[in-house]
Design a protein around this motif. Sequence first.
Motif, PDB file in Angstrom:
ATOM      1  N   PRO A 297       0.794  -1.240   0.000  1.00  0.00           N
ATOM      2  CA  PRO A 297       0.000   0.000   0.000  1.00  0.00           C
ATOM      3  C   PRO A 297       0.821   1.282   0.000  1.00  0.00           C
ATOM      4  N   ALA A 298       1.865   1.372   0.811  1.00  0.00           N
ATOM      5  CA  ALA A 298       2.669   2.592   0.833  1.00  0.00           C
ATOM      6  C   ALA A 298       3.410   2.783  -0.487  1.00  0.00           C
ATOM      7  N   SER A 299       3.810   1.676  -1.118  1.00  0.00           N
ATOM      8  CA  SER A 299       4.440   1.760  -2.430  1.00  0.00           C
ATOM      9  C   SER A 299       3.445   2.262  -3.469  1.00  0.00           C
ATOM     10  N   THR A 300       2.224   1.761  -3.384  1.00  0.00           N
ATOM     11  CA  THR A 300       1.167   2.234  -4.291  1.00  0.00           C
ATOM     12  C   THR A 300       0.962   3.730  -4.129  1.00  0.00           C
ATOM     13  N   LEU A 301       0.881   4.192  -2.892  1.00  0.00           N
ATOM     14  CA  LEU A 301       0.649   5.604  -2.622  1.00  0.00           C
ATOM     15  C   LEU A 301       1.772   6.459  -3.192  1.00  0.00           C
ATOM     16  N   VAL A 302       3.012   6.122  -2.916  1.00  0.00           N
ATOM     17  CA  VAL A 302       4.147   6.949  -3.343  1.00  0.00           C
ATOM     18  C   VAL A 302       4.267   6.979  -4.862  1.00  0.00           C
ATOM     19  N   ARG A 345       7.221   8.775   4.660  1.00  0.00           N
ATOM     20  CA  ARG A 345       5.987   9.377   5.150  1.00  0.00           C
ATOM     21  C   ARG A 345       6.318  10.155   6.413  1.00  0.00           C
ATOM     22  N   ALA A 346       5.908  11.428   6.454  1.00  0.00           N
ATOM     23  CA  ALA A 346       6.378  12.317   7.519  1.00  0.00           C
ATOM     24  C   ALA A 346       5.341  13.392   7.790  1.00  0.00           C
ATOM     25  N   ARG A 347       5.561  14.099   8.874  1.00  0.00           N
ATOM     26  CA  ARG A 347       4.732  15.263   9.185  1.00  0.00           C
ATOM     27  C   ARG A 347       5.644  16.399   9.655  1.00  0.00           C
ATOM     28  N   LEU A 348       5.098  17.605   9.576  1.00  0.00           N
ATOM     29  CA  LEU A 348       5.812  18.766  10.082  1.00  0.00           C
ATOM     30  C   LEU A 348       5.426  19.005  11.527  1.00  0.00           C
ATOM     31  N   GLU A 349       6.413  19.089  12.385  1.00  0.00           N
ATOM     32  CA  GLU A 349       6.205  19.412  13.789  1.00  0.00           C
ATOM     33  C   GLU A 349       7.129  20.557  14.152  1.00  0.00           C
ATOM     34  N   GLN A 350       6.537  21.705  14.499  1.00  0.00           N
ATOM     35  CA  GLN A 350       7.289  22.917  14.823  1.00  0.00           C
ATOM     36  C   GLN A 350       8.258  23.279  13.696  1.00  0.00           C
ATOM     37  N   GLY A 351       7.767  23.108  12.463  1.00  0.00           N
ATOM     38  CA  GLY A 351       8.549  23.509  11.300  1.00  0.00           C
ATOM     39  C   GLY A 351       9.627  22.537  10.885  1.00  0.00           C
ATOM     40  N   ARG A 352       9.702  21.371  11.520  1.00  0.00           N
ATOM     41  CA  ARG A 352      10.729  20.369  11.186  1.00  0.00           C
ATOM     42  C   ARG A 352      10.046  19.094  10.708  1.00  0.00           C
ATOM     43  N   ALA A 353      10.688  18.401   9.786  1.00  0.00           N
ATOM     44  CA  ALA A 353      10.113  17.205   9.187  1.00  0.00           C
ATOM     45  C   ALA A 353      10.489  15.976  10.006  1.00  0.00           C
ATOM     46  N   LEU A 354       9.438  15.290  10.483  1.00  0.00           N
ATOM     47  CA  LEU A 354       9.629  14.117  11.327  1.00  0.00           C
ATOM     48  C   LEU A 354       9.034  12.901  10.630  1.00  0.00           C
ATOM     49  N   PRO A 355       9.829  11.862  10.309  1.00  0.00           N
ATOM     50  CA  PRO A 355       9.284  10.675   9.642  1.00  0.00           C
ATOM     51  C   PRO A 355       8.538   9.772  10.611  1.00  0.00           C
ATOM     52  N   TYR A 356       7.592   9.018  10.058  1.00  0.00           N
ATOM     53  CA  TYR A 356       6.878   8.015  10.846  1.00  0.00           C
ATOM     54  C   TYR A 356       7.865   6.940  11.295  1.00  0.00           C
ATOM     55  N   ARG A 357       7.593   6.355  12.432  1.00  0.00           N
ATOM     56  CA  ARG A 357       8.563   5.427  13.027  1.00  0.00           C
ATOM     57  C   ARG A 357       8.769   4.165  12.199  1.00  0.00           C
ATOM     58  N   VAL A 368      -1.590   7.979   6.936  1.00  0.00           N
ATOM     59  CA  VAL A 368      -2.674   8.638   7.665  1.00  0.00           C
ATOM     60  C   VAL A 368      -2.091   9.569   8.720  1.00  0.00           C
ATOM     61  N   TRP A 369      -1.041   9.127   9.382  1.00  0.00           N
ATOM     62  CA  TRP A 369      -0.351   9.931  10.390  1.00  0.00           C
ATOM     63  C   TRP A 369       0.363  11.121   9.749  1.00  0.00           C
ATOM     64  N   ALA A 370       0.878  10.928   8.548  1.00  0.00           N
ATOM     65  CA  ALA A 370       1.724  11.925   7.890  1.00  0.00           C
ATOM     66  C   ALA A 370       0.903  13.028   7.242  1.00  0.00           C
TER      67      ALA A 370
END
Length: 398
Positions: A297-302, A345-357, A368-370
């Motif tokens: 699924p993540a490969s499909t998404l990207v 897959r990542a999100r921005l937290e306080q202006g910095r890019a944090l990848p999912y664990r 979904v988290w990102a």
Amino acid sequence: MPMMPVEHALARLLESAEACPITERETLSLAQAQGRVLAQDIVATLDLPPWPNSAMDGYALRLADWSGEPLPVSQRILAGHAPEPLAPGTCARIFTGAPVPAGADCVEMQENVEVLADGRVRFTQALSLEQNIRPQGQETRCGECVLSTGTRLGPVELGLAASLGVARLDVVRRPRVAVVSTGDELVEPGQPLAPGQIYNSNRVLLCSWLQRLECEVIDAGILADDLEQTRAALAGLGHVDLIVSTGGVSVGEADFLGHALREDGELDLWKLAIKPGKPLTFGHYRGVPVLGLPGNPASTLVTFALLARPYLLRRQGVQAVTPLQFQVPAAFAWTRAGTRREYLRARLEQGRALPYRNQSSGVLRSAVWADGLIEVREGTTLAEGDAVTFIPLSEVLG
């Protein structure tokens, strides 16, 4: 066979898209055209604004008539009403958007005036020519192209068309896209799972995504792991513009879609230097383009976000297919330089890019988290705080 760099694969896909553009068009009302691609330039048939108008609620006057003394008010001008020429030696009460009367060359906002007991108006601040007046044609002039062929029509573009009096638009026909899932292990949601089976998440992911891209989606179901059934299913989809499949595109013994393309079709590219998504395949089966996405699924998404989406947009004539991306500091360290370009897959937290664990290609929950993807280029290591490229998911999901 060496792995193909991502930018080379994208260039090949866009070249193929340009070689078989969707040329059919239809005419729709503004209310129906959201998300569609413009098939003919929109040329202004009037100036916008069509006459000088006031940018403020206030008073219009001829600057040469004002010597510092109060001026009488000769008329009141509301938006939507045609004014009389300004009487010499007077001012006019005027409201935002109303036409400036002939003879006036200045508008003062109401906050800077004093209305006297006898109804005359005293201007308390220095005045200048053309202040607070929107000139005729400030936004666009008659004969100017304001929306070009290939523009994707969103709320702003439709609003601009409406402001010019355009009620109907010529748009490119919707792409007809067949979605095919492959694999005996797949079961549709709502059905019981047998040992060794999983629910098919890619089907709803792709169908809903394609609908957001204003495609006509043909759900071709799940193909069994059988070469002849795969060939028959592909042959029955000759009426579509694109076949998008998930799974079965590698070179394994059970990857029957890949075998069908290699043996009976044309294989244009496969095996990309991307992670996740290496086994992406693109080719043609009996003249119909086939884009085989990896099954995880993540490969499909990207791969859909970065390769399939631009291909579909370019088929419709859209030139700006590269998503917005920008540099942000990394909230992580990357110590292993890989041989493939990775999209985390990542999100921005306080202006910095944090990848999912967990960046496993089978973990859709990460997306979904990102709220975006971090691009880590081949041969690259990163220290925390280094700049990385961030692509918002909002840029690619529609």
